[in-house]
Design a protein around this motif. Structure first.
Motif, PDB file in Angstrom:
ATOM      1  N   GLY A  88     -64.190  41.622 -51.137  1.00  0.00           N
ATOM      2  CA  GLY A  88     -62.900  40.952 -51.019  1.00  0.00           C
ATOM      3  C   GLY A  88     -62.973  39.537 -51.563  1.00  0.00           C
ATOM      4  N   ILE A  89     -61.982  39.169 -52.369  1.00  0.00           N
ATOM      5  CA  ILE A  89     -61.898  37.847 -52.978  1.00  0.00           C
ATOM      6  C   ILE A  89     -60.784  37.073 -52.278  1.00  0.00           C
ATOM      7  CG2 ILE A  89     -61.639  36.561 -55.136  1.00  0.00           C
ATOM      8  CD1 ILE A  89     -63.928  38.665 -55.147  1.00  0.00           C
ATOM      9  N   GLU A  90     -61.112  35.937 -51.676  1.00  0.00           N
ATOM     10  CA  GLU A  90     -60.099  35.147 -50.976  1.00  0.00           C
ATOM     11  C   GLU A  90     -60.332  33.665 -51.219  1.00  0.00           C
ATOM     12  OE1 GLU A  90     -57.109  33.619 -49.310  1.00  0.00           O
ATOM     13  OE2 GLU A  90     -57.220  35.817 -49.384  1.00  0.00           O
ATOM     14  N   LEU A  91     -59.284  32.979 -51.654  1.00  0.00           N
ATOM     15  CA  LEU A  91     -59.379  31.570 -52.003  1.00  0.00           C
ATOM     16  C   LEU A  91     -59.431  30.657 -50.783  1.00  0.00           C
ATOM     17  CD1 LEU A  91     -59.294  29.289 -54.119  1.00  0.00           C
ATOM     18  CD2 LEU A  91     -56.788  29.494 -54.102  1.00  0.00           C
ATOM     19  N   PHE A  92     -58.690  31.022 -49.734  1.00  0.00           N
ATOM     20  CA  PHE A  92     -58.542  30.128 -48.585  1.00  0.00           C
ATOM     21  C   PHE A  92     -59.541  30.467 -47.478  1.00  0.00           C
ATOM     22  CE2 PHE A  92     -54.305  30.323 -50.568  1.00  0.00           C
ATOM     23  CZ  PHE A  92     -54.170  28.978 -50.911  1.00  0.00           C
ATOM     24  N   GLU A  93     -60.402  29.517 -47.192  1.00  0.00           N
ATOM     25  CA  GLU A  93     -61.425  29.717 -46.168  1.00  0.00           C
ATOM     26  C   GLU A  93     -60.805  29.972 -44.794  1.00  0.00           C
ATOM     27  OE1 GLU A  93     -64.120  26.397 -44.821  1.00  0.00           O
ATOM     28  OE2 GLU A  93     -65.566  27.555 -46.010  1.00  0.00           O
ATOM     29  N   SER A  94     -59.675  29.303 -44.519  1.00  0.00           N
ATOM     30  CA  SER A  94     -59.015  29.456 -43.224  1.00  0.00           C
ATOM     31  C   SER A  94     -58.416  30.843 -43.035  1.00  0.00           C
ATOM     32  CB  SER A  94     -57.924  28.392 -43.048  1.00  0.00           C
ATOM     33  OG  SER A  94     -58.490  27.105 -42.938  1.00  0.00           O
ATOM     34  N   VAL A  95     -58.223  31.574 -44.128  1.00  0.00           N
ATOM     35  CA  VAL A  95     -57.769  32.964 -44.058  1.00  0.00           C
ATOM     36  C   VAL A  95     -58.973  33.896 -44.034  1.00  0.00           C
ATOM     37  CG1 VAL A  95     -56.453  34.775 -45.215  1.00  0.00           C
ATOM     38  CG2 VAL A  95     -55.609  32.425 -45.232  1.00  0.00           C
ATOM     39  N   MET A  96     -59.949  33.599 -44.876  1.00  0.00           N
ATOM     40  CA  MET A  96     -61.114  34.468 -44.987  1.00  0.00           C
ATOM     41  C   MET A  96     -61.885  34.570 -43.678  1.00  0.00           C
ATOM     42  SD  MET A  96     -64.175  34.514 -47.834  1.00  0.00           S
ATOM     43  CE  MET A  96     -65.350  33.494 -46.952  1.00  0.00           C
ATOM     44  N   VAL A  97     -61.842  33.529 -42.881  1.00  0.00           N
ATOM     45  CA  VAL A  97     -62.575  33.565 -41.620  1.00  0.00           C
ATOM     46  C   VAL A  97     -62.067  34.696 -40.722  1.00  0.00           C
ATOM     47  CG1 VAL A  97     -61.067  31.934 -40.383  1.00  0.00           C
ATOM     48  CG2 VAL A  97     -63.483  32.104 -39.774  1.00  0.00           C
ATOM     49  N   ILE A  98     -60.785  35.008 -40.810  1.00  0.00           N
ATOM     50  CA  ILE A  98     -60.219  36.123 -40.040  1.00  0.00           C
ATOM     51  C   ILE A  98     -60.732  37.440 -40.598  1.00  0.00           C
ATOM     52  CG2 ILE A  98     -58.091  37.251 -39.294  1.00  0.00           C
ATOM     53  CD1 ILE A  98     -56.684  34.538 -39.608  1.00  0.00           C
ATOM     54  N   ALA A  99     -60.837  37.514 -41.919  1.00  0.00           N
ATOM     55  CA  ALA A  99     -61.372  38.720 -42.555  1.00  0.00           C
ATOM     56  C   ALA A  99     -62.824  38.952 -42.157  1.00  0.00           C
ATOM     57  CB  ALA A  99     -61.247  38.604 -44.066  1.00  0.00           C
ATOM     58  N   VAL A 100     -63.594  37.883 -42.035  1.00  0.00           N
ATOM     59  CA  VAL A 100     -64.988  38.009 -41.591  1.00  0.00           C
ATOM     60  C   VAL A 100     -65.044  38.674 -40.220  1.00  0.00           C
ATOM     61  CG1 VAL A 100     -67.059  36.748 -40.883  1.00  0.00           C
ATOM     62  CG2 VAL A 100     -65.829  36.055 -42.946  1.00  0.00           C
ATOM     63  N   GLN A 101     -64.163  38.260 -39.328  1.00  0.00           N
ATOM     64  CA  GLN A 101     -64.130  38.860 -37.994  1.00  0.00           C
ATOM     65  C   GLN A 101     -63.722  40.334 -38.058  1.00  0.00           C
ATOM     66  OE1 GLN A 101     -65.036  37.303 -34.877  1.00  0.00           O
ATOM     67  NE2 GLN A 101     -65.093  39.517 -34.499  1.00  0.00           N
ATOM     68  N   LYS A 102     -62.807  40.675 -38.980  1.00  0.00           N
ATOM     69  CA  LYS A 102     -62.388  42.073 -39.144  1.00  0.00           C
ATOM     70  C   LYS A 102     -63.573  42.937 -39.590  1.00  0.00           C
ATOM     71  CE  LYS A 102     -57.803  41.902 -38.469  1.00  0.00           C
ATOM     72  NZ  LYS A 102     -56.883  41.552 -39.554  1.00  0.00           N
ATOM     73  N   VAL A 103     -64.399  42.382 -40.481  1.00  0.00           N
ATOM     74  CA  VAL A 103     -65.575  43.122 -40.948  1.00  0.00           C
ATOM     75  C   VAL A 103     -66.557  43.323 -39.795  1.00  0.00           C
ATOM     76  CG1 VAL A 103     -67.490  43.162 -42.584  1.00  0.00           C
ATOM     77  CG2 VAL A 103     -65.295  42.195 -43.276  1.00  0.00           C
ATOM     78  N   LEU A 104     -66.750  42.298 -39.001  1.00  0.00           N
ATOM     79  CA  LEU A 104     -67.636  42.408 -37.837  1.00  0.00           C
ATOM     80  C   LEU A 104     -67.121  43.478 -36.878  1.00  0.00           C
ATOM     81  CD1 LEU A 104     -68.303  38.620 -37.133  1.00  0.00           C
ATOM     82  CD2 LEU A 104     -70.005  40.299 -37.875  1.00  0.00           C
ATOM     83  N   ASP A 105     -65.818  43.463 -36.628  1.00  0.00           N
ATOM     84  CA  ASP A 105     -65.223  44.429 -35.698  1.00  0.00           C
ATOM     85  C   ASP A 105     -65.317  45.863 -36.230  1.00  0.00           C
ATOM     86  OD1 ASP A 105     -64.555  42.305 -34.080  1.00  0.00           O
ATOM     87  OD2 ASP A 105     -62.454  42.218 -34.718  1.00  0.00           O
ATOM     88  N   ALA A 106     -65.211  46.018 -37.555  1.00  0.00           N
ATOM     89  CA  ALA A 106     -65.264  47.352 -38.158  1.00  0.00           C
ATOM     90  C   ALA A 106     -66.687  47.909 -38.200  1.00  0.00           C
ATOM     91  CB  ALA A 106     -64.686  47.305 -39.572  1.00  0.00           C
ATOM     92  N   GLU A 107     -67.673  47.020 -38.071  1.00  0.00           N
ATOM     93  CA  GLU A 107     -69.089  47.413 -38.073  1.00  0.00           C
ATOM     94  C   GLU A 107     -69.437  48.207 -39.337  1.00  0.00           C
ATOM     95  OE1 GLU A 107     -69.535  49.484 -34.330  1.00  0.00           O
ATOM     96  OE2 GLU A 107     -69.961  47.609 -33.276  1.00  0.00           O
ATOM     97  N   VAL A 108     -69.057  47.647 -40.491  1.00  0.00           N
ATOM     98  CA  VAL A 108     -69.367  48.274 -41.777  1.00  0.00           C
ATOM     99  C   VAL A 108     -70.351  47.396 -42.541  1.00  0.00           C
ATOM    100  CG1 VAL A 108     -67.201  49.537 -41.971  1.00  0.00           C
ATOM    101  CG2 VAL A 108     -67.324  47.188 -42.812  1.00  0.00           C
ATOM    102  N   THR A 109     -71.176  48.029 -43.348  1.00  0.00           N
ATOM    103  CA  THR A 109     -72.147  47.287 -44.148  1.00  0.00           C
ATOM    104  C   THR A 109     -71.809  47.313 -45.634  1.00  0.00           C
ATOM    105  OG1 THR A 109     -73.558  49.245 -44.325  1.00  0.00           O
ATOM    106  CG2 THR A 109     -73.995  47.739 -42.486  1.00  0.00           C
TER     107      THR A 109
END
Length: 214
Positions: free
Chosen positions: A67-88
């Motif tokens: 995933g490509i995201e310019l805004f760090e303040s948005v990407m931080v939410i995506a990081v949590q989504k990846v953690l919650d999904a437990e995908v590698t």
């Protein structure tokens, strides 16, 4: 998009560098090696809060997603989504779409997703649209021969513009839906925006376009 500052974002991202990759330019041409397999690589330009890619990664473990995201303040939410999904098989990059060729080698990517991109409705902002010809040229460089763009939006004007842009660039339109949620399309994974708009009864447009550079 209105982006609220999150003072804790940088620290949270730094704690999860196995997801939010630092210095991605060092992995140019080496992404499959980094993932540890030879699976195809699909990228989403403007991944936002990450719901779409987290869902896709979970449903398709044999594909590597970035995933490509310019805004760090948005990407931080995506990081949590990846953690919650437990995908590698999903990584995130905090880079500008205009710099994609700095982090991907020519032909390294198999598919580009563009979901609910900023429509930039004013004519003077046309060059900022992610389906403008200069961006199409970038995607063509990154994609393998015959690579595809999958595009979704709620904005009719942007959809019409994008179909015209695809056609003028020489892409082959292989799928077009003027009302995705009323179509027979299977396997749709919704973004946060898509859920919001669909719940309001707004029409969702979708297209797939293929580069004829085989």
């Amino acid at each position: 998009m209105r982006v609220r500052n999150k003072p804790w974002a940088s620290e949270f991202i730094a704690e999860n560098r196995h997801i939010a990759i630092a210095s991605p330019e060092n992995l140019k041409g080496k992404w499959q090696e980094y993932f540890g397999n030879e699976n195809p690589i699909h990228i989403e330009v403007g991944t936002g809060k990450g719901q779409f890619l987290a869902g896709m990664a979970k449903a398709n473990p044999a594909i590597n997603y970035i995933g490509i995201e310019l805004f760090e303040s948005v990407m931080v939410i995506a990081v949590q989504k990846v953690l919650d999904a437990e995908v590698t098989n999903l990584k995130l990059l905090n880079v500008d779409a205009a710099d994609l060729t700095e982090v991907f080698e020519n032909g390294e990517v198999s598919r580009v997703y563009l979901n609910f991109s900023d429509p930039w409705p004013k004519k003077r902002h046309e060059k900022r649209r992610l389906t403008f010809k200069t961006f199409l040229s970038l995607y063509e460089q990154l994609l393998k021969k015959g690579g595809e763009i999958h595009f979704k939006t709620d904005n009719q004007g942007l959809f019409e513009y994008s179909l015209k842009s695809f056609s003028e660039y020489g892409l082959l339109l292989t799928y077009v839906s003027l009302d995705l949620h009323e179509s027979d399309f299977e396997g749709n994974v919704m973004t946060e925006y898509e859920e919001k708009f669909a719940n309001k009864g707004q029409r969702i447009y979708r297209a797939e376009a293929k580069f004829l550079n085989e």
